[in-house]
Design a protein around this motif. Structure first.
Motif, PDB file in Angstrom:
ATOM      1  N   ASP A  78       0.843  -1.196   0.000  1.00 16.25           N
ATOM      2  CA  ASP A  78       0.000   0.000   0.000  1.00 16.25           C
ATOM      3  C   ASP A  78       0.880   1.248   0.000  1.00 16.25           C
ATOM      4  OD1 ASP A  78      -1.877   1.941   0.239  1.00 16.25           O
ATOM      5  OD2 ASP A  78      -2.807   1.164   2.066  1.00 16.25           O
ATOM      6  N   ASN A  79       1.088   1.836  -1.181  1.00 10.31           N
ATOM      7  CA  ASN A  79       1.915   3.044  -1.270  1.00 10.31           C
ATOM      8  C   ASN A  79       1.065   4.308  -1.396  1.00 10.31           C
ATOM      9  OD1 ASN A  79       0.981   2.799  -3.881  1.00 10.31           O
ATOM     10  ND2 ASN A  79       2.985   2.386  -4.794  1.00 10.31           N
ATOM     11  N   LEU A  80      -0.262   4.182  -1.193  1.00 11.55           N
ATOM     12  CA  LEU A  80      -1.148   5.343  -1.243  1.00 11.55           C
ATOM     13  C   LEU A  80      -1.402   5.928   0.141  1.00 11.55           C
ATOM     14  CD1 LEU A  80      -3.841   4.062  -3.789  1.00 11.55           C
ATOM     15  CD2 LEU A  80      -1.840   5.509  -4.252  1.00 11.55           C
ATOM     16  N   TRP A  81      -1.394   5.085   1.153  1.00 12.10           N
ATOM     17  CA  TRP A  81      -1.693   5.506   2.527  1.00 12.10           C
ATOM     18  C   TRP A  81      -0.450   6.124   3.157  1.00 12.10           C
ATOM     19  CZ3 TRP A  81      -0.020   4.534   7.483  1.00 12.10           C
ATOM     20  CH2 TRP A  81      -0.908   4.800   8.545  1.00 12.10           C
ATOM     21  N   GLU A  82      -0.615   7.285   3.799  1.00 15.61           N
ATOM     22  CA  GLU A  82       0.491   7.957   4.477  1.00 15.61           C
ATOM     23  C   GLU A  82       0.153   8.151   5.946  1.00 15.61           C
ATOM     24  OE1 GLU A  82       1.591  11.568   2.547  1.00 15.61           O
ATOM     25  OE2 GLU A  82       1.578  10.678   0.542  1.00 15.61           O
TER      26      GLU A  82
END
Length: 284
Positions: free
Chosen positions: A168-172
């Motif tokens: 998941d590289n969209l969630w920060e």
């Protein structure tokens, strides 16, 4: 005529019917209701459905079968989080999976602490996971997904091929998506739907995504219609809506239209004939 009170009229082949569903009750809903700060807890990472949530799934499943909706849906789109995928396969999947059937299950037995038997993909519409319809991104661990590799093990028949990144590289962790950014993402998702050939599509997603996306619509409607479109969804609520292509995004030809004049013959309507006669007279 008052524009707000006038009905809209659109060619059928430029419309799609969307059956919008918010996921059933998840553990994070219960904990967040008791204490809003719980949404920041890592213990709620990608939460599963509660026992009550599964009861809600069963009730909605019964409804779609009783109304005949289950036979109309051509595609199920689902946000790739545990609670939405459990809801989607529980509502729109087939009966219990049996070993020896030559199709993968939609969900394996007891996936996500469900205490549920495996769910079959036999005679079901395709299920496709799409990141554009995820919940608000960032900060809340309940809105962070697991890796696609992990999901494929427990939801073998869901198609994850449209998701570019395994992780998941969209969630920060330190930045929460703004409401207006969710709405922009939602419009992008709706535009993407026009690239699909299916006309009746179920979408299993989240409260925030639905609320902020749908709030863009209905400003040209009666206030009660606007409210019907834009109010928050309850857990496992379904609303069916029609989306209209006003800008020629879709390219599918009409399948029910008929050209007429076959066999050919004279068919000049009387009003057109009157107009033609009048124009000919003016030209003399």
């Amino acid at each position: 005529m008052d524009v707000i009170s006038s009905p809209g009229l659109y060619p059928l082949h430029r419309c799609k019917t969307l059956h919008l569903v918010r996921h059933a009750q998840g553990v994070h809903n219960v904990e967040g209701e008791k204490d809003h700060a719980a949404y920041l807890s890592e213990s709620l990472f990608d939460t599963h459905l509660t026992p009550l949530g599964w009861q809600q799934v069963d009730h909605l499943r019964k409804h779609i079968h009783e109304t005949g909706l289950s036979k109309k849906i051509e595609l199920v789109i689902v946000s790739p989080l545990l609670r939405t995928m459990q809801t989607a396969v529980g509502v729109f999947g087939s009966e219990g999976y049996e070993d020896g059937i030559d199709v993968p299950p939609l969900m394996v037995e007891n996936a996500g602490e469900s205490n549920r038997p495996a769910i079959s993909s036999l005679n079901c519409p395709p299920f496709v996971a799409v990141e554009l319809c995820r919940e608000h991104l960032g900060v809340h661990p309940c809105d962070r997904r697991k890796s696609i590799s992990e999901y494929r093990l427990v939801f073998p028949a869901i198609d994850f091929s449209l998701i570019a990144s395994d992780e998941d590289n969209l969630w920060e962790a330190n930045s929460r998506e703004k409401n207006e950014e969710v709405a922009v993402r939602g419009i992008k998702f709706l535009n993407w739907l026009w690239t699909r050939k299916e006309r009746e599509i179920a979408i299993v997603t989240h409260s925030g995504f639905l609320y902020h996306t749908l709030s863009v619509f209905g400003n040209d409607c009666h206030p009660s219609v606007k409210s019907e479109i834009c109010t928050h969804f309850a857990n496992c609520e379904l609303r069916s809506m029609v989306i209209v292509d006003r800008s020629m995004m879709g390219s599918d030809p009409a399948t029910t239209n008929y050209p007429g004049k076959i066999p050919s013959g004279l068919d000049l309507p009387s009003d057109v004939a009157d107009e033609k006669l009048s124009n000919d007279g003016e030209g003399k």
